[in-house]
Design an enzyme around this catalytic site. Structure first.
Site, PDB file in Angstrom:
ATOM      1  N   LYS A 232       0.811  -1.222   0.000  1.00  0.00           N
ATOM      2  CA  LYS A 232       0.000   0.000   0.000  1.00  0.00           C
ATOM      3  C   LYS A 232       0.849   1.280   0.000  1.00  0.00           C
ATOM      4  O   LYS A 232       0.355   2.363   0.307  1.00  0.00           O
ATOM      5  CB  LYS A 232      -0.985   0.051   1.197  1.00  0.00           C
ATOM      6  N   GLY A 233       2.088   1.127  -0.384  1.00  0.00           N
ATOM      7  CA  GLY A 233       2.957   2.312  -0.414  1.00  0.00           C
ATOM      8  C   GLY A 233       2.843   3.114  -1.703  1.00  0.00           C
ATOM      9  O   GLY A 233       3.194   4.290  -1.750  1.00  0.00           O
ATOM     10  N   SER A 321      -4.890   2.364   4.826  1.00  0.00           N
ATOM     11  CA  SER A 321      -5.052   1.877   3.458  1.00  0.00           C
ATOM     12  C   SER A 321      -5.125   0.346   3.437  1.00  0.00           C
ATOM     13  O   SER A 321      -5.961  -0.251   2.743  1.00  0.00           O
ATOM     14  CB  SER A 321      -3.870   2.363   2.613  1.00  0.00           C
ATOM     15  N   ARG A 440      -8.390   4.338  -3.066  1.00  0.00           N
ATOM     16  CA  ARG A 440      -9.707   4.167  -2.458  1.00  0.00           C
ATOM     17  C   ARG A 440      -9.986   5.289  -1.446  1.00  0.00           C
ATOM     18  O   ARG A 440      -9.057   5.834  -0.843  1.00  0.00           O
ATOM     19  CB  ARG A 440      -9.760   2.848  -1.682  1.00  0.00           C
TER      20      ARG A 440
END
Ligand SMILES: Nc1ncnc2c1ncn2[C@@H]1O[C@H](COP(=O)(O)OS(=O)(=O)O)[C@@H](OP(=O)(O)O)[C@H]1O
Length: 481
Positions: A232-233, A321, A440
């Site tokens: 999620k980076g 995230s 998102r």
């Protein structure tokens, strides 16, 4: 682009204790690097001790956090056994931890059961029609493909000369390797077309509109560069941007070789790679490598000169995230606020929750520095990758020894998406944004919880800045995005 702020002042000299022995190949790492590593280890120990004394020892189990789950793959016979990494920071005043028990509530968190690999597949290459950049012809976004930034679109491209690479009939080695990719590595997106596109990409086949049946050129090589993290980076954005470069060939799916598929051997791994011509860099990205204890050692055994890229992001935002991704698949899981604490009244953060644990970058990095010098690792700011993608890409291309081909002109900011997207390449191909699973909307998190998490991460972030010589300024951000 604003330059990186000056790194923090160097830490005080360590007391005269014995430093851990260097691993094979560590000779590239000079005495200053070893010294820095040692100082980091020491400082982490002190930080951990402080946390323990403040009552957090039950929550924060570094030795456990850095262990691979049971069922880890066996070592391949050809590689000489590298030394074991030194033990993690000692828990002064505390007994040795027992063997890692799985978090009791892992199922309710939407995490895999303990015998499964710890992280969910991160691959989420779903596509969405992009907003047109200024001056873009109407309809340019139609026909977007499924992989990453929609590079599976038809229309050819500047790279078609080398990208028209569907698997040749009889390319059985590749076919075998691809069919061996376990189902769990399919993209998170739901359609078979998405999966197919991912597999085509992994096949080295034309994922950008190459003509079917055109033979592939070059040969499959083991990667010379890896995006090893973090989940999620912003790893997908980086991979898709660097794939625009004509001298880069990358796998679209995450091979997970060094964590889940290691027992399949290097030939399997090689066959997952696209064909490359001389001078082209072969790459892949698997974000879970960064938190896999065995990954640095295994990668070092394969190629000690390999270049490593880590996209890092404010660990608090990253955790949210991560949680948002899990929530999208398992809406029944408890709230972030519940999962984040061992004991909310006491303010004890649950560092055994993978969403929290992954963000303790300094600890994971320590493991990598046992095998690789800092000079072999590039840290990309996930935040800057959004606000200044071309600036971060310049650093990436420099690091990879590539000409700066991917520049401002390849990006535009898509207001609907709220993120930069890839503009058409010079040859009139369509603009592309990443899919719905990238960027998102996060659930609203109690600001007090965010504040507590920021406090929790602060010492680790400081240590990470010291270790890398880069100040990512996460302390200056407020709340979630
Ligand atoms: N250009 C662009 N478009 C869309 N999203 C972008 C982009 N650049 C960075 N990001 C951020 O990337 C986050 C997802 O990170 P990863 O690709 O590493 O996720 S994964 O680990 O592969 O699942 C994703 O996280 P979320 O915003 O939480 O969805 C984005 O913030």
């Amino acid at each position: 682009m604003a330059p990186w702020p000056a790194p923090p002042p160097p830490p005080p000299p360590p007391p005269p204790l014995a430093a851990p022995p260097p691993p094979p190949g560590a000779s590239a790492k000079g005495p200053p690097a070893r010294k820095l590593l040692f100082m980091c280890t020491l400082s982490l120990s002190v930080t951990y001790l402080c946390y323990s004394l403040l009552g957090g020892s039950g929550s924060l189990q570094f030795p456990l956090a850095l262990q691979e789950p049971p069922g880890a793959a066996a070592e391949p016979p050809p590689s000489p056994p590298p030394p074991s990494p030194p033990p993690p920071p000692a828990r002064l005043g505390a007994p040795s931890p027992p063997p890692a028990p799985p978090p009791p509530d892992s199922a309710s968190r939407g995490e895999p059961p303990p015998e499964q690999p710890p992280e969910e597949p991160a691959e989420e290459p779903a596509e969405e029609p992009p907003e047109q950049p200024a001056g873009e012809p109407a309809g340019a976004g139609a026909g977007a493909g499924a992989d990453g930034w929609g590079l599976a679109s038809g229309g050819g491209g500047a790279r078609d000369a080398w990208l028209r690479t569907p698997p040749a009939a009889g390319d059985t080695a590749t076919a075998t390797a691809q069919s061996a990719l376990p189902e769990r590595e399919a993209p998170e997106s739901s359609t078979a077309a998405d999966e197919l596109a991912g597999r085509r990409a992994a096949n080295g086949s034309s994922d950008r509109g190459g003509a079917p049946g055109t033979p592939d050129y070059g040969e499959r090589k083991l990667p010379q560069a890896l995006i090893v993290g973090v989940k999620k980076g912003g790893t997908r954005a980086l991979l898709e941007a660097i794939r625009v470069h004509p001298d880069v060939r990358a796998v679209g799916v995450e091979p997970h070789f060094f964590d889940r598929n290691y027992e399949k051997g290097l030939e399997w791994y090689r066959n997952v790679m696209p064909k490359t011509l001389d001078g082209q860099v072969t790459m892949e990205k698997t974000p879970s490598y960064f938190v896999t204890n065995e990954a640095p050692q295994r990668i070092h055994a394969m190629a000690k000169d390999i270049k490593l890229i880590v996209v890092v992001r404010n660990p608090v935002t990253r955790a949210i995230s991560d949680y948002t991704q899990t929530l999208s698949k398992k809406p029944e899981i408890p709230t972030f606020e519940v999962l984040a604490f061992k004991n909310r009244t006491l303010g004890l953060i649950d560092a055994s929750w993978s969403a929290i644990r992954i963000g303790i970058y300094a600890l994971h990095l320590e493991n990598w520095l046992q095998y690789f010098p800092l000079s072999q690792i590039l840290f990309v700011s996930g935040e800057r990758l959004i606000v200044d993608p071309a600036g971060e890409m310049a650093k990436v291309q420099d690091f990879l020894g590539l000409k700066r081909v991917v520049t401002e002109k390849h990006f535009y900011f898509n207001k609907t998406k709220g993120f930069p997207c890839l503009k058409k390449p010079e040859d009139s191909s369509a603009p592309r944004c990443l899919g719905k699973s990238k960027g998102r909307t996060h659930p609203r998190i109690d600001p007090d919880v965010i504040h507590r998490l920021q406090k929790f991460y602060k010492p680790f972030n400081m240590m990470f800045y010291q270790m890398t010589g880069q100040d990512f300024q996460w302390e200056r951000e407020e709340g979630d995005k």
